[in-house]
Design an enzyme around this catalytic site. Structure first.
Site, PDB file in Angstrom:
ATOM      1  N   ASP A 121       8.735  10.615  26.695  1.00 40.27           N
ATOM      2  CA  ASP A 121       8.960  11.925  27.313  1.00 40.27           C
ATOM      3  C   ASP A 121       8.522  11.889  28.778  1.00 40.27           C
ATOM      4  OD1 ASP A 121       9.672  14.559  27.578  1.00 40.27           O
ATOM      5  OD2 ASP A 121       7.859  15.356  26.657  1.00 40.27           O
ATOM      6  N   HIS A 131      12.632  16.204  29.025  1.00 35.64           N
ATOM      7  CA  HIS A 131      13.492  17.319  28.635  1.00 35.64           C
ATOM      8  C   HIS A 131      13.650  18.344  29.760  1.00 35.64           C
ATOM      9  CE1 HIS A 131       9.336  18.255  27.350  1.00 35.64           C
ATOM     10  NE2 HIS A 131       9.615  19.494  27.712  1.00 35.64           N
ATOM     11  N   SER A 190       6.318  22.251  31.083  1.00 30.59           N
ATOM     12  CA  SER A 190       6.271  20.810  30.801  1.00 30.59           C
ATOM     13  C   SER A 190       6.475  20.033  32.090  1.00 30.59           C
ATOM     14  CB  SER A 190       7.388  20.420  29.838  1.00 30.59           C
ATOM     15  OG  SER A 190       7.081  20.750  28.528  1.00 30.59           O
TER      16      SER A 190
END
Length: 251
Positions: A99, A60, A198
């Site tokens: 992810d 993301h 992240s």
């Protein structure tokens, strides 16, 4: 779970991390760290250099990359790189499965005393419970706190995966973890990550073994549930394919 339930749980989670209860990183270490930034030059995510042409981060995250600094106030244009996204073909937005993301740099990074890639774990080796690893990133040092422009790192212990799954599944969380993850820190410690970074690496024995993925509800007041990372070892064939022929996997 239904698709609506899956999306609901994703929005309860906190994508990203800032380092909690850590210390300022040694400027001679962690030379692989990357700041993934938006088109306005604002830090969005962490990442890490895996060879002179590629940065690994969370799926993301995107935009541009800065290499070669521990202090985000000390960045010049020579440190900035445009990127091309190479996402896992099974990743779907707002879904925490797969992810992981490779960013191909627009030019090869100049490897020097400020920039150096980190080796990846080489096989699907099970990391021992309570093994001491570490995670690094830029950002706030407490829940809802202001971000920190200086890179920080903290030691985190590996959490048994089955125990991690049970803790996440307990009410009121009720979250079934995605496949191919590692848990470390947060639960049972005062160390871990929070919002804003992240994509940073979980490093064990000087090798990158995980990618920072999420924690619960922006809560950095540990202990709560374990922090969750994407397990790099499960994606080694895909990463190797990209490094050998990145054009096959461009968005």
């Amino acid at each position: 779970k239904t698709k609506c339930e899956t999306f609901f749980h994703v929005f309860l989670l906190s994508l990203g991390s800032d380092i909690i209860n850590g210390k300022k990183a040694n400027e001679k270490l962690m030379l692989y760290m990357a700041s993934v930034q938006n088109n306005k030059g604002h830090h969005v995510c962490g990442g890490f250099l895996i060879d002179e042409s590629f940065v690994l981060t969370a799926a993301h995250c995107d935009e541009n990359v800065v290499l070669g600094t521990h202090n985000l106030k000390k960045v010049d244009d020579s440190m900035r790189y445009n990127v091309t996204r190479c996402k896992h073909p099974s990743y779907v937005i707002f879904n925490l499965h797969f992810d992981i993301l490779c960013l191909q740099l627009s030019k090869k990074a100049q490897l020097n005393k400020r920039v150096k890639p980190v080796p990846l774990i080489k096989a699907e080796i099970k990391i021992k419970e309570k093994a001491k690893c570490h995670v690094a990133g830029w950002g706030s040092t407490e829940t809802g706190g202001k971000t920190d422009n200086v890179l920080r790192d903290v030691d985190v212990p590996i959490v048994n995966l089955e125990d991690c799954k049970k803790e996440w599944a307990q009410p009121p969380n009720g979250v079934n973890l995605p496949a191919n993850v590692i848990c470390a820190g947060g639960y049972g410690t005062k160390n871990g990550f929070c919002q804003g970074d992240s994509g940073g690496p979980l490093v064990c024995d000087r090798k990158a073994v995980g990618v920072v993925s999420f924690n619960m509800r922006k809560n950095c007041d540990y202990p709560n549930v374990p922090n969750v990372y994407t397990n790099i070892s499960k994606y080694l064939p895909w990463i190797k394919k990209i490094l050998n022929n990145p054009r096959l996997t461009h968005d």
